[in-house]
Design a protein around this motif. Structure first.
Motif, PDB file in Angstrom:
ATOM      1  N   GLU A 142      69.922  72.774  65.760  1.00  0.00           N
ATOM      2  CA  GLU A 142      70.094  73.521  64.140  1.00  0.00           C
ATOM      3  C   GLU A 142      71.844  73.798  64.779  1.00  0.00           C
ATOM      4  O   GLU A 142      72.799  74.100  63.505  1.00  0.00           O
ATOM      5  N   LYS A 143      71.905  74.811  65.790  1.00  0.00           N
ATOM      6  CA  LYS A 143      73.368  75.528  65.566  1.00  0.00           C
ATOM      7  C   LYS A 143      73.738  75.420  67.214  1.00  0.00           C
ATOM      8  O   LYS A 143      72.596  75.006  68.309  1.00  0.00           O
ATOM      9  N   VAL A 144      74.255  75.079  67.578  1.00  0.00           N
ATOM     10  CA  VAL A 144      75.173  75.200  69.202  1.00  0.00           C
ATOM     11  C   VAL A 144      75.538  76.982  69.888  1.00  0.00           C
ATOM     12  O   VAL A 144      76.757  76.779  68.889  1.00  0.00           O
ATOM     13  N   LYS A 145      75.450  77.178  70.826  1.00  0.00           N
ATOM     14  CA  LYS A 145      76.382  78.293  70.750  1.00  0.00           C
ATOM     15  C   LYS A 145      77.038  78.077  72.282  1.00  0.00           C
ATOM     16  O   LYS A 145      76.636  77.630  73.593  1.00  0.00           O
ATOM     17  N   ASN A 187      64.738  75.796  72.840  1.00  0.00           N
ATOM     18  CA  ASN A 187      66.465  76.346  73.435  1.00  0.00           C
ATOM     19  C   ASN A 187      66.943  75.093  74.499  1.00  0.00           C
ATOM     20  O   ASN A 187      65.925  75.254  75.123  1.00  0.00           O
ATOM     21  N   ILE A 199      78.561  69.089  67.668  1.00  0.00           N
ATOM     22  CA  ILE A 199      79.286  69.939  66.278  1.00  0.00           C
ATOM     23  C   ILE A 199      80.161  68.968  65.920  1.00  0.00           C
ATOM     24  O   ILE A 199      79.994  69.235  64.555  1.00  0.00           O
ATOM     25  N   VAL A 203      77.045  69.739  63.843  1.00  0.00           N
ATOM     26  CA  VAL A 203      76.005  70.524  63.427  1.00  0.00           C
ATOM     27  C   VAL A 203      76.915  72.020  63.702  1.00  0.00           C
ATOM     28  O   VAL A 203      77.868  72.431  64.180  1.00  0.00           O
ATOM     29  N   ALA A 204      76.324  73.331  64.017  1.00  0.00           N
ATOM     30  CA  ALA A 204      76.549  74.629  62.773  1.00  0.00           C
ATOM     31  C   ALA A 204      77.075  74.920  64.609  1.00  0.00           C
ATOM     32  O   ALA A 204      76.473  74.949  65.728  1.00  0.00           O
ATOM     33  N   GLU A 205      78.016  76.066  65.344  1.00  0.00           N
ATOM     34  CA  GLU A 205      78.183  76.332  66.014  1.00  0.00           C
ATOM     35  C   GLU A 205      78.654  77.842  65.833  1.00  0.00           C
ATOM     36  O   GLU A 205      78.811  78.579  64.095  1.00  0.00           O
ATOM     37  N   THR A 206      77.271  78.482  66.519  1.00  0.00           N
ATOM     38  CA  THR A 206      77.483  80.160  67.319  1.00  0.00           C
ATOM     39  C   THR A 206      78.464  80.683  67.678  1.00  0.00           C
ATOM     40  O   THR A 206      77.858  81.026  68.783  1.00  0.00           O
TER      41      THR A 206
END
Length: 208
Positions: A142-145, A187, A199, A203-206
Motif C-alpha cells: 500500500e505504501k513505502v517508507k 511489513n 513507487i 505505490v504511495a510514499e509515506t
C-alpha cells in the motif's frame, strides 16, 4: 638524379637496387623518413618522423616481420622509399583503420544488445518475484517508507532478515533499507531498487 644512379651506384649499400631501371627512376618520387611521415599524416594517419623511424628500425632488426616496408634505396646510410611504396603502405594502413572502426562499431552494437537483454531479464525477474510473493490483492503493497535506516544499524537489532524481501538481493552494511507496508500482511524490508520500482508503479510514499 638519373645520372647519379647511372654512374655512382657504388654508394648504394643494398645491391638489389642495382636492378632499378632508368624509367623507374624517372617516374618515381623519393621519400625520406621525414617526408614519408608527412605523407602518412596528410592522409589522416598519426605518424611522426620519430615514430616512423622506430617502426623502420624494428623492421630492419627483424622484430615486426613485414609490418613496415624496408627502404627501396639506401644512400650513404639514409633510407629512401619510392612513392609507389609509400602510397601502397598508406592504403594498407587506411584499410586496417577502416576494419578496426568497423569492428568497434560491431562490438559496440553487440555490447548494447547484451546490456539491453540484461535490463530486460532483470525487469522480468523483478516483476516475477513480486508476482510470486504477492499474488493477490489481499497482500498488495500500500505504501513505502523510504530510507527507513541503514542496514548496519538495522542488523544490530534484527538478525533474521539479511536479504530484500522482494528481490532477495543480499543487503550490504552501507545499504539503505526501505519499509513496505503490505495490506493484510507483515511489513517487508526492501532494497532501494525495489522501493523505487514499486513507487514508480504507483505505490504511495509515506513519511510514516
Amino acid at each position: 638524379m638519373v645520372d647519379f644512379f647511372q654512374k655512382d651506384t657504388f654508394l648504394i649499400k643494398n645491391k638489389r637496387n642495382l636492378l632499378v631501371n632508368i624509367g623507374q627512376l624517372e617516374n618515381e618520387q623519393f621519400y625520406n623518413q621525414t617526408t614519408f611521415a608527412k605523407y602518412l599524416s596528410e592522409h589522416g594517419l598519426n605518424y611522426s618522423p620519430t615514430k616512423l623511424g622506430t617502426y623502420y628500425r624494428r623492421e630492419k632488426n627483424g622484430v615486426t616481420n613485414g609490418k613496415f616496408p624496408l627502404e627501396d634505396i639506401l644512400i650513404n646510410g639514409t633510407p629512401y622509399w619510392y612513392e609507389s611504396t609509400v602510397d601502397l603502405f598508406t592504403r594498407e594502413l587506411l584499410a586496417l583503420e577502416k576494419e578496426k572502426t568497423k569492428k568497434k562499431k560491431t562490438n559496440k552494437k553487440k555490447r548494447n544488445k547484451y546490456m539491453a537483454t540484461q535490463v530486460f531479464l532483470k525487469e522480468k525477474f523483478f516483476v516475477s518475484n513480486i508476482s510470486n510473493k504477492y499474488p493477490s490483492e489481499k497482500s498488495k503493497i500500500e505504501k513505502v517508507k523510504r530510507f527507513f535506516m541503514d542496514f548496519k544499524t538495522f542488523s544490530k537489532g534484527r538478525k533474521d532478515i539479511t536479504n530484500c524481501e522482494l528481490c532477495n538481493r543480499e543487503f550490504q552494511e552501507n545499504d539503505q533499507t526501505n519499509l513496505a507496508f503490505v495490506k493484510e500482511d507483515s511489513n517487508k524490508l526492501i532494497c532501494e531498487e525495489c522501493a523505487a520500482r514499486v513507487i514508480s508503479e504507483g505505490v504511495a510514499e509515506t513519511n510514516w
